[in-house]
Design a protein around this motif. Structure first.
Motif, PDB file in Angstrom:
ATOM      1  N   VAL A  43       0.828  -1.207   0.000  1.00 44.21           N
ATOM      2  CA  VAL A  43       0.000   0.000   0.000  1.00 44.21           C
ATOM      3  C   VAL A  43       0.862   1.256   0.000  1.00 44.21           C
ATOM      4  N   SER A  44       1.989   1.219   0.668  1.00 48.08           N
ATOM      5  CA  SER A  44       2.877   2.385   0.692  1.00 48.08           C
ATOM      6  C   SER A  44       3.352   2.756  -0.712  1.00 48.08           C
ATOM      7  N   GLU A  45       3.533   1.759  -1.577  1.00 48.30           N
ATOM      8  CA  GLU A  45       3.925   2.023  -2.963  1.00 48.30           C
ATOM      9  C   GLU A  45       2.731   2.531  -3.776  1.00 48.30           C
ATOM     10  N   ALA A  76      -7.263  -8.516   6.944  1.00 46.16           N
ATOM     11  CA  ALA A  76      -8.119  -7.454   7.497  1.00 46.16           C
ATOM     12  C   ALA A  76      -7.320  -6.182   7.738  1.00 46.16           C
ATOM     13  N   GLU A  77      -6.087  -6.328   8.202  1.00 46.69           N
ATOM     14  CA  GLU A  77      -5.242  -5.158   8.462  1.00 46.69           C
ATOM     15  C   GLU A  77      -4.911  -4.423   7.165  1.00 46.69           C
ATOM     16  N   GLU A  78      -4.615  -5.185   6.104  1.00 43.49           N
ATOM     17  CA  GLU A  78      -4.301  -4.519   4.835  1.00 43.49           C
ATOM     18  C   GLU A  78      -5.546  -3.873   4.240  1.00 43.49           C
ATOM     19  N   LYS A  79      -6.717  -4.476   4.426  1.00 43.64           N
ATOM     20  CA  LYS A  79      -7.946  -3.846   3.947  1.00 43.64           C
ATOM     21  C   LYS A  79      -8.169  -2.507   4.639  1.00 43.64           C
ATOM     22  N   ARG A  80      -7.798  -2.439   5.922  1.00 42.67           N
ATOM     23  CA  ARG A  80      -7.883  -1.164   6.633  1.00 42.67           C
ATOM     24  C   ARG A  80      -6.913  -0.157   6.025  1.00 42.67           C
ATOM     25  N   GLU A  81      -5.702  -0.599   5.699  1.00 42.23           N
ATOM     26  CA  GLU A  81      -4.701   0.289   5.084  1.00 42.23           C
ATOM     27  C   GLU A  81      -5.183   0.764   3.708  1.00 42.23           C
ATOM     28  N   ILE A  82      -5.800  -0.132   2.958  1.00 45.73           N
ATOM     29  CA  ILE A  82      -6.321   0.216   1.627  1.00 45.73           C
ATOM     30  C   ILE A  82      -7.395   1.286   1.749  1.00 45.73           C
ATOM     31  N   GLN A  84      -7.843   3.337   4.238  1.00 48.06           N
ATOM     32  CA  GLN A  84      -7.256   4.571   4.749  1.00 48.06           C
ATOM     33  C   GLN A  84      -6.506   5.324   3.664  1.00 48.06           C
ATOM     34  N   ALA A  85      -5.820   4.592   2.799  1.00 51.03           N
ATOM     35  CA  ALA A  85      -5.108   5.232   1.688  1.00 51.03           C
ATOM     36  C   ALA A  85      -6.077   5.972   0.778  1.00 51.03           C
ATOM     37  N   GLY A 108     -16.916   0.802   0.574  1.00 53.21           N
ATOM     38  CA  GLY A 108     -18.120   0.086   0.963  1.00 53.21           C
ATOM     39  C   GLY A 108     -17.834  -1.287   1.536  1.00 53.21           C
ATOM     40  N   GLY A 109     -16.925  -2.012   0.890  1.00 51.42           N
ATOM     41  CA  GLY A 109     -16.591  -3.343   1.374  1.00 51.42           C
ATOM     42  C   GLY A 109     -15.955  -3.317   2.753  1.00 51.42           C
ATOM     43  N   TYR A 110     -15.110  -2.316   2.977  1.00 51.53           N
ATOM     44  CA  TYR A 110     -14.457  -2.212   4.279  1.00 51.53           C
ATOM     45  C   TYR A 110     -15.451  -1.853   5.381  1.00 51.53           C
ATOM     46  N   LEU A 111     -16.370  -0.938   5.081  1.00 48.85           N
ATOM     47  CA  LEU A 111     -17.297  -0.450   6.109  1.00 48.85           C
ATOM     48  C   LEU A 111     -18.523  -1.342   6.300  1.00 48.85           C
TER      49      LEU A 111
END
Length: 218
Positions: A43-45, A76-82, A84-85, A108-111
């Motif tokens: 995600v940082s890239e 789940a953690e990366e989905k949060r990062e996605i 947030q990005a 939508g998918g995250y929330l």
């Protein structure tokens, strides 16, 4: 297909090579295809692409976020990062195509199983593309047979002055109406007489001809 952890620099270099095959703009299908191949990019890239001046690089970024959000192997953690990005860099997601590409799954998918108040905050934003994100994100909910948020946000945006917010309102209450036409007609009975014409035309597109005529004549 073998996926690799491509960097932002490598994505741009590959896109430049693809661009040599075309005399004009790079077709979106090429950007989407490369984005799919790059879905393991950290995600940082992806954020580096999202902050780029070049529109194709930013479109590639939101497409990667979309593919990552759809990927069943994404944690789940990366989905949060996605998520947030996307929301942290929304100022760079500045056209309707970018919003529609990523908002349903990334936001939508995250929330879906969380507090959905961020959507209502986006609906109150001064940025029209953030307002579009608010309602487009509910498409994920609609596909799960949940339409309440779509209609609630549509009520907030029903008189929005921006064209691309109007088209989103009309489009997504139309989609929600496929699940519950009675709910759609109740919304139209309340708002059709005053809502922007373009939103109304999108909303009634799938109704019977007589009903469409009825609402257009209000």
């Amino acid at each position: 297909m073998k996926f690799q952890k491509m960097t932002a620099k490598e994505f741009i270099e590959t896109l430049n090579i693809i661009g040599q095959e075309y005399s004009d703009t790079i077709p979106k299908r090429e950007i989407f295809s490369l984005a799919k191949e790059s879905k393991l990019m950290p995600v940082s890239e992806v954020v580096k692409l999202l902050n780029a001046q070049n529109h194709d690089h930013r479109l590639g970024a939101v497409s990667i976020l979309d593919w990552k959000a759809r990927n069943k192997g994404t944690s789940a953690e990366e989905k949060r990062e996605i998520y947030q990005a996307y929301v942290d860099h929304h100022k760079n997601i500045d056209d309707w195509g970018m919003v529609d590409r990523a908002a349903p799954y990334v936001v939508g998918g995250y929330l879906f199983d969380k507090d959905r108040s961020p959507l209502y905050e986006l609906a109150r934003s001064a940025n029209p593309m953030e307002r579009r994100t608010a309602i487009v994100s509910t498409y994920f909910f609609i596909r799960q047979d949940q339409i309440d948020d779509t209609f609630r946000i549509a009520e907030m945006l029903v008189h929005d002055p921006e064209h691309f917010v109007q088209t989103a309102v009309g489009s997504w209450i139309r989609e929600a109406g496929k699940k519950d036409e009675v709910r759609l007609r109740a919304f139209l009975d309340q708002f059709a007489h005053g809502m922007p014409r373009v939103a109304l035309r999108y909303a009634i597109e799938k109704l019977d001809p007589e009903l469409r005529k009825h609402y257009l004549n209000l």
